[in-house]
Design a protein around this motif. Structure first.
Motif, PDB file in Angstrom:
ATOM      1  N   PHE A 155       2.104  -8.338  -4.873  1.00 50.24           N
ATOM      2  CA  PHE A 155       0.940  -8.128  -5.729  1.00 50.24           C
ATOM      3  C   PHE A 155       1.346  -7.610  -7.103  1.00 50.24           C
ATOM      4  CE2 PHE A 155      -2.298  -4.878  -7.058  1.00 50.24           C
ATOM      5  CZ  PHE A 155      -3.226  -5.775  -7.554  1.00 50.24           C
ATOM      6  N   LEU A 156       2.200  -6.589  -7.140  1.00 48.10           N
ATOM      7  CA  LEU A 156       2.613  -6.010  -8.422  1.00 48.10           C
ATOM      8  C   LEU A 156       3.441  -6.999  -9.235  1.00 48.10           C
ATOM      9  CD1 LEU A 156       3.481  -2.366  -7.318  1.00 48.10           C
ATOM     10  CD2 LEU A 156       1.455  -3.156  -8.550  1.00 48.10           C
ATOM     11  N   ALA A 157       4.253  -7.813  -8.539  1.00 45.52           N
ATOM     12  CA  ALA A 157       5.024  -8.830  -9.257  1.00 45.52           C
ATOM     13  C   ALA A 157       4.090  -9.882  -9.858  1.00 45.52           C
ATOM     14  CB  ALA A 157       6.035  -9.485  -8.315  1.00 45.52           C
ATOM     15  N   ALA A 158       3.020 -10.219  -9.136  1.00 46.24           N
ATOM     16  CA  ALA A 158       2.093 -11.259  -9.599  1.00 46.24           C
ATOM     17  C   ALA A 158       1.299 -10.820 -10.819  1.00 46.24           C
ATOM     18  CB  ALA A 158       1.142 -11.652  -8.468  1.00 46.24           C
ATOM     19  N   ILE A 159       1.032  -9.507 -10.951  1.00 41.62           N
ATOM     20  CA  ILE A 159       0.204  -9.028 -12.065  1.00 41.62           C
ATOM     21  C   ILE A 159       1.048  -8.380 -13.157  1.00 41.62           C
ATOM     22  CG2 ILE A 159      -1.800  -8.685 -10.576  1.00 41.62           C
ATOM     23  CD1 ILE A 159      -1.166  -5.677 -10.621  1.00 41.62           C
ATOM     24  N   GLY A 160       2.358  -8.618 -13.126  1.00 44.27           N
ATOM     25  CA  GLY A 160       3.258  -7.962 -14.063  1.00 44.27           C
ATOM     26  C   GLY A 160       2.870  -8.121 -15.518  1.00 44.27           C
ATOM     27  N   THR A 161       2.375  -9.308 -15.896  1.00 48.66           N
ATOM     28  CA  THR A 161       2.002  -9.552 -17.298  1.00 48.66           C
ATOM     29  C   THR A 161       0.571  -9.137 -17.600  1.00 48.66           C
ATOM     30  OG1 THR A 161       1.359 -11.839 -16.785  1.00 48.66           O
ATOM     31  CG2 THR A 161       3.641 -11.462 -17.495  1.00 48.66           C
ATOM     32  N   ASP A 162      -0.196  -8.777 -16.573  1.00 50.23           N
ATOM     33  CA  ASP A 162      -1.602  -8.415 -16.768  1.00 50.23           C
ATOM     34  C   ASP A 162      -1.814  -6.911 -16.875  1.00 50.23           C
ATOM     35  OD1 ASP A 162      -2.634 -11.093 -16.566  1.00 50.23           O
ATOM     36  OD2 ASP A 162      -2.203 -10.996 -14.425  1.00 50.23           O
ATOM     37  N   VAL A 163      -0.803  -6.110 -16.555  1.00 50.31           N
ATOM     38  CA  VAL A 163      -0.943  -4.657 -16.579  1.00 50.31           C
ATOM     39  C   VAL A 163      -0.093  -4.073 -17.695  1.00 50.31           C
ATOM     40  CG1 VAL A 163      -1.446  -4.552 -14.114  1.00 50.31           C
ATOM     41  CG2 VAL A 163       0.913  -4.274 -14.907  1.00 50.31           C
ATOM     42  N   THR A 164      -0.499  -2.901 -18.180  1.00 52.21           N
ATOM     43  CA  THR A 164       0.271  -2.206 -19.209  1.00 52.21           C
ATOM     44  C   THR A 164       1.219  -1.185 -18.602  1.00 52.21           C
ATOM     45  OG1 THR A 164      -1.587  -0.676 -19.460  1.00 52.21           O
ATOM     46  CG2 THR A 164      -1.468  -2.538 -20.980  1.00 52.21           C
ATOM     47  N   ALA A 165       0.914  -0.729 -17.393  1.00 47.74           N
ATOM     48  CA  ALA A 165       1.786   0.235 -16.709  1.00 47.74           C
ATOM     49  C   ALA A 165       1.430   0.256 -15.227  1.00 47.74           C
ATOM     50  CB  ALA A 165       1.634   1.634 -17.305  1.00 47.74           C
ATOM     51  N   PHE A 166       2.403   0.596 -14.407  1.00 45.68           N
ATOM     52  CA  PHE A 166       2.104   0.816 -12.993  1.00 45.68           C
ATOM     53  C   PHE A 166       3.134   1.751 -12.369  1.00 45.68           C
ATOM     54  CE2 PHE A 166       4.735  -3.168 -12.366  1.00 45.68           C
ATOM     55  CZ  PHE A 166       5.730  -2.612 -11.568  1.00 45.68           C
ATOM     56  N   LEU A 167       2.733   2.359 -11.264  1.00 43.91           N
ATOM     57  CA  LEU A 167       3.624   3.072 -10.363  1.00 43.91           C
ATOM     58  C   LEU A 167       3.598   2.348  -9.030  1.00 43.91           C
ATOM     59  CD1 LEU A 167       2.616   6.833 -10.916  1.00 43.91           C
ATOM     60  CD2 LEU A 167       4.507   5.588 -11.977  1.00 43.91           C
ATOM     61  N   TYR A 168       4.761   2.148  -8.445  1.00 45.86           N
ATOM     62  CA  TYR A 168       4.865   1.553  -7.111  1.00 45.86           C
ATOM     63  C   TYR A 168       5.353   2.664  -6.193  1.00 45.86           C
ATOM     64  CZ  TYR A 168       6.516  -1.774  -3.499  1.00 45.86           C
ATOM     65  OH  TYR A 168       6.740  -2.473  -2.334  1.00 45.86           O
ATOM     66  N   VAL A 169       4.505   3.074  -5.258  1.00 42.73           N
ATOM     67  CA  VAL A 169       4.768   4.237  -4.411  1.00 42.73           C
ATOM     68  C   VAL A 169       4.913   3.784  -2.966  1.00 42.73           C
ATOM     69  CG1 VAL A 169       3.942   6.521  -3.728  1.00 42.73           C
ATOM     70  CG2 VAL A 169       3.368   5.620  -5.993  1.00 42.73           C
ATOM     71  N   VAL A 170       5.993   4.200  -2.325  1.00 44.90           N
ATOM     72  CA  VAL A 170       6.240   3.877  -0.916  1.00 44.90           C
ATOM     73  C   VAL A 170       6.461   5.181  -0.151  1.00 44.90           C
ATOM     74  CG1 VAL A 170       7.710   2.661   0.727  1.00 44.90           C
ATOM     75  CG2 VAL A 170       7.291   1.669  -1.536  1.00 44.90           C
ATOM     76  N   LYS A 171       5.624   5.409   0.842  1.00 44.02           N
ATOM     77  CA  LYS A 171       5.724   6.625   1.662  1.00 44.02           C
ATOM     78  C   LYS A 171       5.742   7.886   0.807  1.00 44.02           C
ATOM     79  CE  LYS A 171       8.161   4.281   5.427  1.00 44.02           C
ATOM     80  NZ  LYS A 171       9.394   4.199   6.244  1.00 44.02           N
ATOM     81  N   GLY A 172       4.905   7.879  -0.240  1.00 50.33           N
ATOM     82  CA  GLY A 172       4.775   9.054  -1.084  1.00 50.33           C
ATOM     83  C   GLY A 172       5.816   9.206  -2.165  1.00 50.33           C
ATOM     84  N   GLU A 173       6.789   8.276  -2.238  1.00 52.25           N
ATOM     85  CA  GLU A 173       7.849   8.352  -3.234  1.00 52.25           C
ATOM     86  C   GLU A 173       7.698   7.215  -4.247  1.00 52.25           C
ATOM     87  OE1 GLU A 173      10.118  10.703  -3.486  1.00 52.25           O
ATOM     88  OE2 GLU A 173       9.522  11.752  -1.651  1.00 52.25           O
ATOM     89  N   ILE A 174       7.791   7.550  -5.536  1.00 54.26           N
ATOM     90  CA  ILE A 174       7.726   6.532  -6.586  1.00 54.26           C
ATOM     91  C   ILE A 174       9.048   5.774  -6.608  1.00 54.26           C
ATOM     92  CG2 ILE A 174       7.498   6.107  -9.060  1.00 54.26           C
ATOM     93  CD1 ILE A 174       5.841   8.693  -9.218  1.00 54.26           C
ATOM     94  N   VAL A 175       9.009   4.466  -6.364  1.00 51.05           N
ATOM     95  CA  VAL A 175      10.226   3.664  -6.313  1.00 51.05           C
ATOM     96  C   VAL A 175      10.358   2.708  -7.491  1.00 51.05           C
ATOM     97  CG1 VAL A 175      10.393   3.830  -3.812  1.00 51.05           C
ATOM     98  CG2 VAL A 175       9.138   1.927  -4.816  1.00 51.05           C
ATOM     99  N   ARG A 176       9.261   2.429  -8.184  1.00 46.77           N
ATOM    100  CA  ARG A 176       9.307   1.581  -9.362  1.00 46.77           C
ATOM    101  C   ARG A 176       8.236   2.060 -10.337  1.00 46.77           C
ATOM    102  NH1 ARG A 176      13.110  -0.081  -6.998  1.00 46.77           N
ATOM    103  NH2 ARG A 176      13.792  -2.231  -6.640  1.00 46.77           N
ATOM    104  N   SER A 177       8.490   1.842 -11.628  1.00 50.22           N
ATOM    105  CA  SER A 177       7.481   2.139 -12.631  1.00 50.22           C
ATOM    106  C   SER A 177       7.635   1.162 -13.781  1.00 50.22           C
ATOM    107  CB  SER A 177       7.615   3.580 -13.150  1.00 50.22           C
ATOM    108  OG  SER A 177       8.853   3.765 -13.813  1.00 50.22           O
ATOM    109  N   LYS A 178       6.572   1.044 -14.574  1.00 47.08           N
ATOM    110  CA  LYS A 178       6.602   0.148 -15.730  1.00 47.08           C
ATOM    111  C   LYS A 178       5.736   0.728 -16.828  1.00 47.08           C
ATOM    112  CE  LYS A 178       4.888  -4.283 -17.450  1.00 47.08           C
ATOM    113  NZ  LYS A 178       4.221  -5.553 -17.136  1.00 47.08           N
TER     114      LYS A 178
END
Length: 255
Positions: A155-178
């Motif tokens: 989902f986050l890969a699909a909307i990469g050009t549509d968002v200005t920023a995101f946090l990708y959180v897995v089990k309470g830990e931030i693993v990716r940001s943009k």
């Protein structure tokens, strides 16, 4: 003094009760802590010159480490010695830094168990070659495109050009940001849990997955949304008039 920072750190280390397999120390198992975070933390904790030997689900990665920096990847199981493998690394080479970050992220992706052995340093390069700091590697891996192996990653890969920023959180830990994550950081810290508790109160059967838009929009015309699939969460900001593309990608991912 008993309350000195050094004594506090030593007590914390003693209380960790490390687990060993033979002479190797287990640093991540079952995804806890996050495999890549655990590997980078070992680099960050290594001050003296050492050779760290990581076993990642049976794959061996040998790394030259010193001064909380990765000086070079000596070799990796079944990986040819080319490009940056076997070469001295430089933080001043962005392409090299991004490639080594991508390799580490790929090796650690979905790893069930990682162990490490700290061995004497091998002759490698020149002591003046500083390598790449663990902090820089951590920042690089967080800014990569999210892995597409999970629905949230897709989902986050699909909307990469549509968002200005995101946090990708897995089990309470931030693993990716943009992007500039100031606004999404605040949403994650102060609104994610209350929103989840409210949803549970309204939907006792725990509706999942969920995509929730937070109102009102931000002053700069941006809006915030929180997506949840299982134990993975995406907190994202986007132009307030661009929700249609995000919703379409969400339906495509979760249908």
């Amino acid at each position: 003094m008993d309350d000195s920072p050094l004594i506090a750190k030593l007590k914390a280390l003693v209380g960790n009760d490390p687990v060993f397999l033979g002479k190797a120390r287990v640093i991540s198992t079952g995804g806890i802590p996050m495999p890549l975070d655990a590997l980078l933390a070992e680099i960050d904790d290594t001050v003296l010159e050492r050779t760290l030997v990581f076993d990642i689900d049976g794959l061996t990665l040998r790394a030259a480490v010193a001064g909380r920096r990765l000086r070079g990847v000596l070799d990796v199981t079944d990986q040819p010695v080319n490009g940056f493998i076997g070469q001295v690394l430089s933080q001043d080479d962005p392409d090299m830094r991004h490639r080594i970050s991508a390799l580490l992220a790929d090796l650690c992706n979905n790893a069930e168990q990682i162990t490490v052995k700290s061995l004497p340093a091998e002759n490698f390069g020149d002591p003046s070659d500083a390598g790449i700091s663990a902090a820089a590697l951590t920042q690089d891996t967080r800014e990569m495109d999210p892995p597409s192996s999970s629905p949230m990653g897709q989902f986050l890969a699909a909307i990469g050009t549509d968002v200005t920023a995101f946090l990708y959180v897995v089990k309470g830990e931030i693993v990716r940001s943009k992007g500039d994550t100031t606004a999404v950081d605040l949403a994650w810290c102060h609104q994610s849990d209350p929103l989840r508790n409210s949803q549970k109160a309204i939907f006792p059967q725990d509706k999942d997955p969920t995509l929730t838009c937070l109102a009102p929009a931000l002053r700069d015309g941006q809006a915030i949304a929180i997506a949840r699939i299982g134990d993975e969460i995406g907190v994202l900001s986007y132009p307030s008039d661009g929700f249609g593309h995000i919703l379409a990608a969400w339906h495509e991912t979760t249908r």
